[in-house]
Design an enzyme around this catalytic site. Structure first.
Site, PDB file in Angstrom:
ATOM      1  N   ASP A 351       0.926  -1.217   0.015  1.00  0.00           N
ATOM      2  CA  ASP A 351       0.154   0.087   0.025  1.00  0.00           C
ATOM      3  C   ASP A 351       0.865   1.337  -0.085  1.00  0.00           C
ATOM      4  O   ASP A 351       2.399   1.269  -0.356  1.00  0.00           O
ATOM      5  CB  ASP A 351      -1.074  -0.005   1.064  1.00  0.00           C
ATOM      6  CG  ASP A 351      -2.115   0.684   1.013  1.00  0.00           C
ATOM      7  OD1 ASP A 351      -1.997   1.826   0.444  1.00  0.00           O
ATOM      8  OD2 ASP A 351      -3.118   0.118   1.632  1.00  0.00           O
ATOM      9  N   ASP A 465      -5.785   3.209  -7.145  1.00  0.00           N
ATOM     10  CA  ASP A 465      -6.854   3.466  -6.110  1.00  0.00           C
ATOM     11  C   ASP A 465      -7.101   5.059  -6.248  1.00  0.00           C
ATOM     12  O   ASP A 465      -6.625   5.749  -7.059  1.00  0.00           O
ATOM     13  CB  ASP A 465      -6.017   3.509  -4.938  1.00  0.00           C
ATOM     14  CG  ASP A 465      -7.076   3.254  -3.623  1.00  0.00           C
ATOM     15  OD1 ASP A 465      -8.266   3.387  -3.751  1.00  0.00           O
ATOM     16  OD2 ASP A 465      -6.640   3.459  -2.289  1.00  0.00           O
ATOM     17  N   GLU A 468     -11.888   8.102  -8.574  1.00  0.00           N
ATOM     18  CA  GLU A 468     -13.280   8.481  -8.690  1.00  0.00           C
ATOM     19  C   GLU A 468     -13.508   9.763  -9.484  1.00  0.00           C
ATOM     20  O   GLU A 468     -14.207   9.851 -10.243  1.00  0.00           O
ATOM     21  CB  GLU A 468     -13.928   8.818  -7.574  1.00  0.00           C
ATOM     22  CG  GLU A 468     -14.358   7.509  -6.620  1.00  0.00           C
ATOM     23  CD  GLU A 468     -12.959   6.801  -6.143  1.00  0.00           C
ATOM     24  OE1 GLU A 468     -12.733   5.458  -6.130  1.00  0.00           O
ATOM     25  OE2 GLU A 468     -12.030   7.350  -5.505  1.00  0.00           O
ATOM     26  N   ARG A 549     -10.457   0.837  -8.292  1.00  0.00           N
ATOM     27  CA  ARG A 549     -11.384   1.128  -7.303  1.00  0.00           C
ATOM     28  C   ARG A 549     -12.924   1.829  -8.133  1.00  0.00           C
ATOM     29  O   ARG A 549     -13.774   1.309  -7.983  1.00  0.00           O
ATOM     30  CB  ARG A 549     -11.084   2.127  -6.241  1.00  0.00           C
ATOM     31  CG  ARG A 549     -12.227   2.130  -5.154  1.00  0.00           C
ATOM     32  CD  ARG A 549     -11.457   2.727  -3.971  1.00  0.00           C
ATOM     33  NE  ARG A 549     -11.396   4.038  -3.921  1.00  0.00           N
ATOM     34  CZ  ARG A 549     -11.157   4.875  -2.905  1.00  0.00           C
ATOM     35  NH1 ARG A 549     -10.765   4.613  -1.888  1.00  0.00           N
ATOM     36  NH2 ARG A 549     -11.071   6.220  -3.111  1.00  0.00           N
ATOM     37  N   ASP A 565     -13.295   0.138   0.812  1.00  0.00           N
ATOM     38  CA  ASP A 565     -12.889   0.103   2.024  1.00  0.00           C
ATOM     39  C   ASP A 565     -13.898  -0.460   3.044  1.00  0.00           C
ATOM     40  O   ASP A 565     -14.540   0.441   3.775  1.00  0.00           O
ATOM     41  CB  ASP A 565     -12.438   1.471   2.591  1.00  0.00           C
ATOM     42  CG  ASP A 565     -11.272   2.191   1.747  1.00  0.00           C
ATOM     43  OD1 ASP A 565     -10.690   1.413   1.175  1.00  0.00           O
ATOM     44  OD2 ASP A 565     -11.255   3.411   1.682  1.00  0.00           O
ATOM     45  N   HIS A 623      -6.522  -7.994   3.001  1.00  0.00           N
ATOM     46  CA  HIS A 623      -5.928  -6.425   3.065  1.00  0.00           C
ATOM     47  C   HIS A 623      -6.511  -5.723   4.213  1.00  0.00           C
ATOM     48  O   HIS A 623      -7.653  -5.823   4.441  1.00  0.00           O
ATOM     49  CB  HIS A 623      -6.213  -5.771   1.968  1.00  0.00           C
ATOM     50  CG  HIS A 623      -5.775  -4.387   1.620  1.00  0.00           C
ATOM     51  ND1 HIS A 623      -6.820  -3.269   1.128  1.00  0.00           N
ATOM     52  CD2 HIS A 623      -4.576  -3.895   2.140  1.00  0.00           C
ATOM     53  CE1 HIS A 623      -5.871  -2.185   1.456  1.00  0.00           C
ATOM     54  NE2 HIS A 623      -4.587  -2.573   1.877  1.00  0.00           N
TER      55      HIS A 623
END
Length: 891
Positions: A351, A465, A468, A549, A565, A623
């Protein structure tokens, strides 16, 4: 608008308001369509729109996010004036018709003249586009099938109503699958487009990405579409946008409806049953798919948006990650812990903590300076490595000190604010700019950076990640968004989280190469994965593996998805099943949830049960977050380790089966994870089941989802089902003539798996990595006989990583069939040289009712053991090549 026009408008509103009394009273509550979806509706405002006002069930009506709606107070009368259909004109592919309205609606900038193109694209796929007849509007720039010829024998009929609206009917059953005549409130304005249709039944599925039950509630529920950095929660828009639904018809047939529109949108389901779309831009671009079963509709949908990518074989193994390894040593310690516990693992991830200052394409010089060596060690052990990347690029450092930003400025690839300056928001590295993935220079820029980083850290995949795109402030870092801008603050705002379009993201007035961010916002993740797919292909010259994502229709062509998440709580396991089934409906079979939860601290029992379930996610990754307790499976007690190991060994044993289904998805849209009713669409008792799922046609997974449970209430469709118990001496087969509920034993060390009778499932002796498994593949065929003693199956195999293996014929394809106490293996195509290394290790034939006296394979005598209770015949034969025809007989 001039004063005379205003007076005329008010006079028209008064006239229709005074003449609708009897029309209002004739509207059933369930068929009320909301005429005032904005906040603070009142009788005065409602009637000023020419609509009807009558209180519903609740004393007050609140449109705030998270509050369920009920019967609208303000609704359209039956004779509300709208668009009038013109005379249809035949075209090469169907017909076109002009739609006109003579009175303006209550929203600004009406489009008074529309055109509707009806395109008979295939016998079961209908395409309807409704757009401005006089001015070009934004259309979603994804590749869809070109028109080649009109359908020769369409299974649908399209009829225009005498005045306005249209219906689509299935010819065979006369079922109306789309009907816009039920609501007179069809409105098409510049920033407000609304259209409604009836549904064939209350069983509707899809409309993602949202947290809900599998069968969607139709109790006036609103589903909002606008990609957002939002941890999974009910009644709010999440990371991706998939405006597609599946609807069961009364006779068990299924149809699907896909609205290709990327603007912010609401879809409201009501008990009629009916659906209303409200979008604030673009056009209405509908695809309607008529299938005999849901899987047929999934395939048709993927014919439009594209088939899912074929993953490398190693991606089907177990993945492990956390935010907070804190160093190379911390990362490697977990890998070694997994090895010592002999728990299978194929991929190690990192990460954000591997970066320097959370900046892309950097390494923390203190804690991750030896990452190059760690990756080399992983590769030497047969493992693979995937790091995280964010789209936002740090912008606050001095010029010349951070090449990703400097070259981005030079190449002009960053998204611009409304004033033409680079749009600056805030993400992990602080002040940050956002690449415009539609810009023609973006591919070269991203590929140059990724190649240089790959030269230092030999990564195998990309984890995308925050795309959006996410922003830690609302709009621009300095100044937010313009209050007087109709894009940042449109006349109607769908029910987005934060109550504004720029909450936690960019201003809609920002400018990208493909248009305003207002139009392309929800395409941001898709546009990034397309470039990343090309980038990874060019750098590694191998099959790309990308997890994203944010997603949009056609993302599955390039990437998989994880469900975001989640938290370490028991209900999240149930929610993960629904999410995985939804994304398989959306053409993204490589999907999973963070096993054991991302946020919060797990418990050993929860993580043990979640590892059992997660072992059968298509994308299987554990994760968790910074500051949480370790939750890799090797950190728990021996009993928990044993359980996780057994579950993963079960997964690894069926990798040939999983790989075959991924290839069939890539080739023809076949579906990997599926709800039970998808294979049994005429079994109503299965329509609500979302605590179990199927993998392919063959495997039923029934996990424990509640704390302390030692049994599972499982539902079995009709047919014969075989338990994959701890030993082959386990339970006898179960045969059902109708859908049946069964209480299954589920001690803490067991997940219930059942194979469906009538299928041959290819399996392989599992090892700790897929790399070791393919070095000397030892195959076991699981032959699950149906009640009539028959079974069938297939297997696909290639080198596991080359691009275009199937297209270039570099693969081997087997067919298996069983009947009359014999099973035959045939090779339909043998283009993979490595198939010569594969050999039969043995056979398990399930459903053999009596002990045989002899078993032979290609005439050679085989050793066998028979277990009466489980009706299993365990066979070991002399070593035979797997790539040669084989006949197994028992008598």
């Amino acid at each position: 608008m001039d004063p005379i026009s205003v007076k005329r408008m008010l006079l028209w509103f008064c006239i229709i308001a005074s003449t609708h009394g009897k029309q209002c009273g004739q509207v059933d509550d369930n068929y009320r369509f909301d005429c005032h979806p904005e906040l603070d509706a009142s009788q005065q405002k409602c009637e000023a729109r020419g609509c009807c006002w009558a209180p519903g069930k609740s004393p007050a009506r609140d449109h705030a996010v998270g509050v369920e709606f009920d019967v609208p107070y303000c609704y359209y009368p039956l004779d509300y004036p709208g668009y009038v259909n013109g005379v249809p004109t035949p075209t090469e592919y169907g017909f076109t018709v002009n739609l006109t309205r003579t009175t303006k609606s209550y929203h600004p900038k009406d489009v008074m003249n529309l055109k509707m193109d009806v395109l008979y694209e295939t016998d079961s796929r209908l395409h309807i586009k409704i757009y401005d007849a006089d001015r070009r509007r934004f259309e979603v720039p994804i590749q869809t099938p070109p028109f080649t010829s009109k359908a020769g024998n369409p299974t649908y009929d399209v009829q225009l109503a005498p005045t306005s609206g249209f219906t689509v009917t299935r010819k065979t059953s006369k079922e109306v699958v789309f009907n816009t005549t039920i609501n007179p409130g069809f409105i098409f304005c510049d920033q407000f487009i609304q259209i409604s249709s009836s549904l064939s039944s209350s069983y509707i599925y899809g409309l993602g990405e949202h947290r809900s039950s599998l069968a969607l509630p139709i109790d006036w529920r609103r589903f909002t579409f606008w990609a957002r950095d939002q941890s999974p929660s009910p009644n709010i828009n999440l990371y991706g946008v998939h405006p597609l639904y599946y609807n069961l018809e009364p006779n068990g047939d299924t149809h699907g409806v896909f609205l290709l529109n990327s603007n912010a949108m609401d879809a409201i389901l009501q008990p009629a049953p009916a659906i209303t779309y409200r979008t604030i831009g673009g056009i209405l671009d509908f695809y309607i798919f008529l299938g005999h079963d849901p899987i047929d509709v999934v395939k048709q949908y993927q014919d439009v948006v594209g088939k899912p990518f074929m993953p490398p074989l190693w991606a089907l193994g177990f993945h492990l990650c956390r935010w907070g390894y804190n160093s190379v040593n911390g990362t490697m310690a977990v890998v070694e812990r997994m090895r010592e516990a002999s728990i299978p693992q194929d991929v190690q991830w990192n990460d954000i903590d591997y970066m320097e200052g959370e900046k892309d394409f950097t390494l923390n010089p203190t804690t991750y300076k030896n990452l190059t060596k760690l990756v080399a060690d992983l590769h030497a052990s047969g493992l693979h490595y995937v790091p995280i990347f964010y789209p936002a690029i740090s912008s606050s450092q001095s010029p010349g000190s951070y090449p990703p930003y400097d070259t981005g400025v030079t190449d002009n690839i960053f998204t611009k604010a409304d004033d033409g300056s680079i749009f600056i928001g805030k993400v992990w590295p602080g002040d940050a700019a956002y690449p415009d993935w539609f810009h023609p220079n973006a591919t070269r820029w991203w590929q140059t950076l990724a190649r240089k980083f790959h030269n230092a850290v030999d990564f195998d995949g990309m984890w995308l990640d925050m795309n959006e795109p996410s922003n830690f402030v609302d709009g621009r870092l300095q100044g937010g968004c313009l209050n007087n801008n109709t894009y940042d603050n449109p006349p109607y705002v769908p029910g987005v989280g934060g109550n504004s379009l720029y909450s936690k993201t960019l201003c809609p007035s920002a400018r990208q190469h493909a248009g305003l961010h207002y139009d392309v916002h929800s395409l941001y993740g898709l546009s990034e994965v397309r470039i990343s797919y090309t980038t990874l292909t060019n750098i590694r010259k191998k099959r790309p593996f990308i997890i994203s994502r944010s997603t949009f229709p056609s993302s599955g062509r390039y990437a998989g998805h994880w469900l975001g998440d989640n938290v370490s709580e028991w209900p999240e396991m149930h929610a993960s099943i629904i999410g995985i089934l939804n994304f398989n409906m959306f053409g993204m079979p490589m999907v999973g949830a963070d096993i054991c939860g991302f946020g919060g601290n797990t418990t050993e029992e929860l993580c043990t049960r979640w590892m059992q379930l997660g072992a059968f996610y298509p994308f299987s990754r554990n994760h968790n977050s910074l500051g949480m307790v370790d939750q890799d499976p090797a950190v728990f007690s021996k009993a928990s380790q044993d359980s996780s190991r057994d579950a993963l060994l079960n997964r690894y044993s069926i990798i040939p089966f999983l790989y075959t289904w991924f290839q069939m998805g890539n080739a023809n849209g076949s579906m990997m994870a599926r709800p039970l009713f998808f294979d049994f669409p005429y079994e109503p008792a299965l329509y609500d089941i979302d605590t179990q799922f199927m993998l392919g046609e063959e495997l039923l997974v029934s996990p424990v989802l509640t704390e302390g449970a030692t049994t599972v209430n499982a539902t079995f469709p009709p047919g014969r089902w075989y338990s994959n118990g701890a030993t082959i001496t386990g339970e006898p087969p179960m045969t059902f003539t109708k859908t049946t509920s069964v209480v299954l034993d589920a001690p803490l060390n067991k997940i219930n798996l059942h194979f469906r009778g009538g299928f041959v499932v290819p399996t392989m002796i599992p090892q700790q990595t897929t790399t070791k498994m393919v070095e000397n593949p030892l195959m076991i065929l699981l032959v699950c006989l149906d009640v009539d003693g028959t079974a069938k199956g297939h297997m696909y195999w290639d080198d596991g990583e080359s691009i275009g293996s199937f297209e270039n014929g570099h693969y081997t394809w087997w067919s298996f069939s069983a009947k009359n106490n014999e099973m035959m293996s045939t090779i339909d195509h043998d283009g993979f040289e490595g198939s010569s290394k594969m050999s039969f290790f043995g056979f398990l034939v399930e459903g053999v009712s009596t002990k045989p006296t002899q078993v032979t394979a290609n005439g050679q005598t085989c050793q066998f053991e028979y277990f009466q209770t489980s009706q299993i015949l365990d066979i070991t034969c002399p070593k035979m090549p797997f790539n040669k025809p084989m006949t197994l007989k028992w008598s």
